[in-house]
Design a protein around this motif. Structure first.
Motif, mmCIF file in Angstrom:
data_model
loop_
_atom_site.group_PDB
_atom_site.id
_atom_site.type_symbol
_atom_site.label_atom_id
_atom_site.label_comp_id
_atom_site.label_asym_id
_atom_site.label_seq_id
_atom_site.Cartn_x
_atom_site.Cartn_y
_atom_site.Cartn_z
ATOM 1 N N THR A 122 6.312 -32.913 12.051
ATOM 2 C CA THR A 122 6.445 -33.845 13.165
ATOM 3 C C THR A 122 7.751 -33.629 13.910
ATOM 4 O O THR A 122 7.798 -33.753 15.145
ATOM 5 C CB THR A 122 6.355 -35.289 12.651
ATOM 6 N N GLU B 84 -5.961 -39.649 17.119
ATOM 7 C CA GLU B 84 -5.592 -39.387 15.739
ATOM 8 C C GLU B 84 -6.814 -39.518 14.849
ATOM 9 O O GLU B 84 -7.752 -40.270 15.167
ATOM 10 C CB GLU B 84 -4.494 -40.344 15.266
ATOM 11 N N TYR C 138 -7.710 -40.875 11.391
ATOM 12 C CA TYR C 138 -7.175 -41.739 10.342
ATOM 13 C C TYR C 138 -8.334 -42.241 9.488
ATOM 14 O O TYR C 138 -9.252 -42.887 9.993
ATOM 15 C CB TYR C 138 -6.408 -42.916 10.956
ATOM 16 N N ASN D 206 2.759 -41.862 20.373
ATOM 17 C CA ASN D 206 3.480 -41.743 19.106
ATOM 18 C C ASN D 206 3.806 -43.108 18.512
ATOM 19 O O ASN D 206 3.815 -43.275 17.285
ATOM 20 C CB ASN D 206 4.775 -40.952 19.314
ATOM 21 N N ARG E 272 0.897 -44.340 16.420
ATOM 22 C CA ARG E 272 0.438 -43.529 15.287
ATOM 23 C C ARG E 272 0.565 -44.278 13.969
ATOM 24 O O ARG E 272 1.404 -45.182 13.816
ATOM 25 C CB ARG E 272 1.237 -42.225 15.201
ATOM 26 N N THR F 204 1.848 -44.482 10.446
ATOM 27 C CA THR F 204 2.930 -43.927 9.642
ATOM 28 C C THR F 204 3.088 -44.749 8.374
ATOM 29 O O THR F 204 2.598 -45.874 8.263
ATOM 30 C CB THR F 204 4.254 -43.917 10.422
ATOM 31 N N SER G 256 3.943 -39.261 8.755
ATOM 32 C CA SER G 256 2.682 -39.389 9.496
ATOM 33 C C SER G 256 1.534 -39.472 8.501
ATOM 34 O O SER G 256 1.385 -38.604 7.635
ATOM 35 C CB SER G 256 2.486 -38.193 10.429
ATOM 36 N N CYS H 3 -2.994 -35.883 14.198
ATOM 37 C CA CYS H 3 -2.932 -36.245 15.613
ATOM 38 C C CYS H 3 -3.175 -35.025 16.486
ATOM 39 O O CYS H 3 -2.715 -33.921 16.169
ATOM 40 C CB CYS H 3 -1.569 -36.855 15.950
ATOM 41 N N ASP I 222 -0.831 -32.008 15.178
ATOM 42 C CA ASP I 222 0.134 -32.320 14.116
ATOM 43 C C ASP I 222 -0.656 -32.814 12.911
ATOM 44 O O ASP I 222 -1.109 -33.958 12.875
ATOM 45 C CB ASP I 222 1.129 -33.379 14.603
ATOM 46 N N ALA J 33 -1.352 -34.055 9.154
ATOM 47 C CA ALA J 33 -0.653 -34.804 8.113
ATOM 48 C C ALA J 33 -0.475 -33.932 6.879
ATOM 49 O O ALA J 33 -1.306 -33.065 6.581
ATOM 50 C CB ALA J 33 -1.423 -36.077 7.755
#
Length: 455
Positions: free
Chosen positions: A163, A200, A202, A261, A264, A266, A276, A280, A299, A301
């Motif tokens: 990140t 993202e 998730y 951001n 996001r 976290t 993270s 993303c 990006d 995780a």
């Protein structure tokens, strides 16, 4: 400075992108439109080829996936902060001249316990953000401005600097590769406008970071008009009901990036207080005076050894990503892109129309030796992959190309019909000659018969 020294100096590396919020202002030198890239970037940033009619070629050609390694810096601001520690504190050595990464099993550097991995570029612990951008990301921005879809993956263990490499730190000089890519694209004289989206993945759900984390559906469209197997056909991935915002200024794009951001997911881990907890994907669709192309910045995780639900989903999606890469590597008939939302979303970047690069971040400490080896081996598998890239066509360009093809086909058809007419004329002449020969033969036979009867 460029990782590969060239003479004269690399213009793309000597001109830094301009300032962008929230970084402090500074003079903004213009990036030359036709600046030569440094040697390490130029040999794989393949320009679009011109066709017979002078237009850019749109036919597919293979492009190998590029891999770059970056070793996390000291306990400073981020991956590039600080200087290299003492020899006993590291088990990873990156040679930027050869692109080789050497990993030792212990702090004691013995030849018998070392493993070496080849990359297209390697960045040591003292490498700055500008070096990473100029040699790994700038060619992707250049390709996107030429009409070629491009993708950058940031891969590595949690806390290894992914990140930080993508977003950056608090100071202007430590800004990440995504803000630098936005600056370079918007400062190009060919740039017209851009569409920005940010999602993202998730817990196996695709969420829109620019629209209150609303759920997004991923659709895969395969061109069934093409022959061959299903995987060999061109496919495109579309995100249904995703927010795409039109921007014309660099500040607007950066504002959307930092706003996403803030939304996001976290969490605190043993390696990072603000880690993270989702994959993303920042997508910017660049519209130039001649082309349109997408630049995807991913990006990923990092893997975790914990057993909470989010970590399980992250580890499982990374496992499916590795299974997809292994399936593409051995050219399996069926590759499970749909096993994970992340692989389904990034299908085109892994085997479709995209110029792809992986930035693998590594922990230098001996305690993370096994994770470092695993990341390097994954990068070697990715390095053996290739994508089929082509220059994207706007609707006007596609209509013009089809009109040219139609005119050429009509011309060929006219020539063929003219040839058939000439063939018909020749056939009639031959038939007349054969009929005349038959008539002459009959007359000769009749004369001979009358002569014999007279005798």
């Amino acid at each position: 400075a460029c990782l590969a020294r060239v003479d004269p100096p690399c213009l793309a590396c000597s001109a830094l992108p301009g300032p962008s919020p929230p970084f402090p202002s500074r003079p903004r030198p213009a990036l030359p439109a036709a600046a030569p890239l440094c040697a390490r970037s130029q040999w794989w940033a393949r320009p679009a080829q011109a066709g017979p009619d002078g237009s850019l070629a749109w036919a597919l050609h293979a492009m190998r996936v590029k891999t770059f390694a970056r070793v996390r810096g000291g306990k400073g601001e981020g991956a590039g902060a600080g200087q290299a520690s003492a020899a006993g504190d590291t088990c990873v050595l990156a040679d930027h001249r050869t692109g080789m990464v050497t990993v030792w099993s212990k702090a004691a550097r013995t030849t018998a316990r070392e493993q070496r991995f080849a990359f297209d570029g390697a960045f040591g612990r003292d490498a700055g953000q500008s070096e990473v951008f100029e040699c790994a990301v700038l060619p992707l921005v250049t390709a996107s401005l030429q009409g070629i879809n491009s993708t950058l993956f940031a891969y590595g263990q949690t806390g290894s600097g992914k990140t930080f490499s993508c977003t950056g730190g608090a100071s202007y000089d430590s800004r990440g590769v995504i803000p630098r890519a936005i600056s370079a694209a918007f400062e190009d004289p060919r740039f017209v406008s851009a569409k920005v989206s940010y999602v993202e993945v998730y817990n196996e759900e695709v969420l829109d970071l620019l629209n209150g984390r609303e759920k997004v559906d991923v659709l895969t469209c395969v061109d069934r008009s093409e022959l061959g197997s299903r995987r060999s056909r061109r496919s495109s991935v579309h995100m249904k009901n995703v927010t795409e915002l039109l921007v014309r200024k660099e500040e607007e794009a950066l504002d959307l990036f930092f706003r996403g951001n803030m939304a996001r997911s976290t969490g605190s881990t043993s390696l990072n207080l603000f880690s993270s907890r989702s994959h993303c994907v920042f997508v910017i669709e660049l519209q130039t005076t001649e082309h349109v192309a997408k630049l995807n910045m991913v990006d990923l995780a990092g893997s975790e050894r914990t057993q909470d639900t989010t970590s399980k989903h992250i580890n499982l999606s990374l496992h499916f990503l590795e299974q997809v890469v292994m399936g593409l590597q051995v050219n399996k008939a069926h590759v499970g892109f749909r096993n994970s939302a992340m692989t389904a979303l990034l299908r085109e970047s892994l085997c479709g129309n995209s110029q792809t690069a992986f930035l693998v971040t590594l922990h230098p400490e001996p305690h993370y030796h096994s994770e470092t080896i695993s990341s390097c081996r994954f990068a070697q598998r990715c390095r053996s992959l290739s994508t089929q890239i082509s220059v994207n066509e706007t609707m006007e360009q596609k209509v013009a190309r089809l009109e040219r093809e139609n005119s050429a086909l009509r011309r060929d058809l006219g020539l063929a019909l003219e040839g058939l007419r000439e063939h018909d004329k020749v056939r009639e002449m031959l038939q007349d000659m054969l009929a005349q020969m038959d008539q002459d033969a009959c007359d000769t036979i009749s004369c001979e018969a009358e002569f014999l009867d007279g005798r």
